[in-house]
Design an enzyme around this catalytic site. Structure first.
Site, mmCIF file in Angstrom:
data_model
loop_
_atom_site.group_PDB
_atom_site.id
_atom_site.type_symbol
_atom_site.label_atom_id
_atom_site.label_comp_id
_atom_site.label_asym_id
_atom_site.label_seq_id
_atom_site.Cartn_x
_atom_site.Cartn_y
_atom_site.Cartn_z
ATOM 1 N N ASP A 31 -4.446 2.318 3.446
ATOM 2 C CA ASP A 31 -3.388 1.315 3.324
ATOM 3 C C ASP A 31 -2.450 1.598 2.146
ATOM 4 O OD1 ASP A 31 -4.717 0.039 5.345
ATOM 5 O OD2 ASP A 31 -4.939 -1.869 4.298
ATOM 6 N N HIS A 183 -7.258 3.085 -0.003
ATOM 7 C CA HIS A 183 -5.850 2.968 -0.392
ATOM 8 C C HIS A 183 -5.404 4.324 -0.950
ATOM 9 C CE1 HIS A 183 -7.226 -1.214 -0.260
ATOM 10 N NE2 HIS A 183 -5.969 -1.522 -0.011
HETATM 11 ZN ZN LIG Z 1 -2.456 -3.375 1.423
#
Ligand SMILES: [Zn+2]
Length: 227
Positions: A31, A183
């Site tokens: 993400d 991430h």
């Molecule tokens: Zn996010």
């Protein structure tokens, strides 16, 4: 195969159901990119010949179109993660919808040169997992599959790559499978990725790549699990 009509939402963090993975099967998701560290993640994935899904934030995608196109050119899937990563449950329905659609449009413009709120890959993840019933309904009507996650590395916290590797492998030993959230903008995640992918291989895990069954923009999202 997962039908968006029966499983429009996947990921045990937020929803009662997830993808039908076998034991020792994982789906890798990243993400908040694209970011300066994304190429390092792409190289790690390429070195192990595994494919992932990147939930992009539209604003950085607009300014790094070449990197967005590289993600897809290397075989990965691009999903959507709003335009500026706001807390959608704190916005009005209309503002939240606009933030979602602006993100999709920015990602699509980076990918194909044309801004449209009909995603070529109908996958979406809410920032902070903060969905609302009205937004979930809207996405379901549009055939957009909402991804939660089954486990995560907590990589939004400061940690070393070694700490992150221990944390995610300890969690994976418990669940044995699942949609994993990372991430890619975090250095510790990018730096950890080669060792994590090696650990998966050496421990007989299979990385499953999730793609929509029909990538045509007007067809409801039906993700297919492929190797
Ligand atoms: Zn996010």
């Amino acid at each position: 195969m997962v039908d968006a009509k029966t499983t429009p939402r996947v990921g045990l963090k937020s929803f009662p159901q997830t993808l039908p993975l076998q034991d020792h099967e994982v789906v890798l998701t990243f993400d908040d990119g694209p970011a300066a560290t994304t190429p390092k993640v792409l190289e790690a994935l390429a070195n192990e010949c595994v494919l992932a899904t990147f939930f992009l934030v539209g604003k950085p995608a607009s300014s790094q179109a070449a990197l967005v196109r590289r993600i897809v050119a290397e075989g990965h899937t691009v999903g959507h993660h709003t335009y500026t990563h706001k807390h959608l449950n704190q916005l009005s329905y209309q503002d939240a919808l606009a933030e979602i659609d602006r993100g999709i449009a920015a990602d699509e413009k980076a990918l194909h040169g044309e801004a449209t709120d009909v995603p070529s890959t109908p996958f979406f993840r809410f920032p902070y997992f903060e969905s609302t019933p009205a937004l979930l309904d809207d996405l379901q009507k549009r055939g957009i599959v909402v991804f939660g996650a089954d486990l995560w590395a907590s990589d939004w916290l400061p940690m070393t790559p070694e700490q992150e590797l221990k944390l995610i492998t300890d969690r994976l030993k418990v669940t044995g499978r699942g949609i994993i959230l990372f991430h890619d903008p975090h250095h510790h995640t990018a730096n950890m990725m080669p060792a994590f992918l090696k650990w998966l291989r050496e421990n007989n895990y299979r990385v499953v790549h999730v793609v929509p069954a029909n990538p045509e923009p007007t067809v409801a999202g039906t993700p297919t699990v492929v190797q």
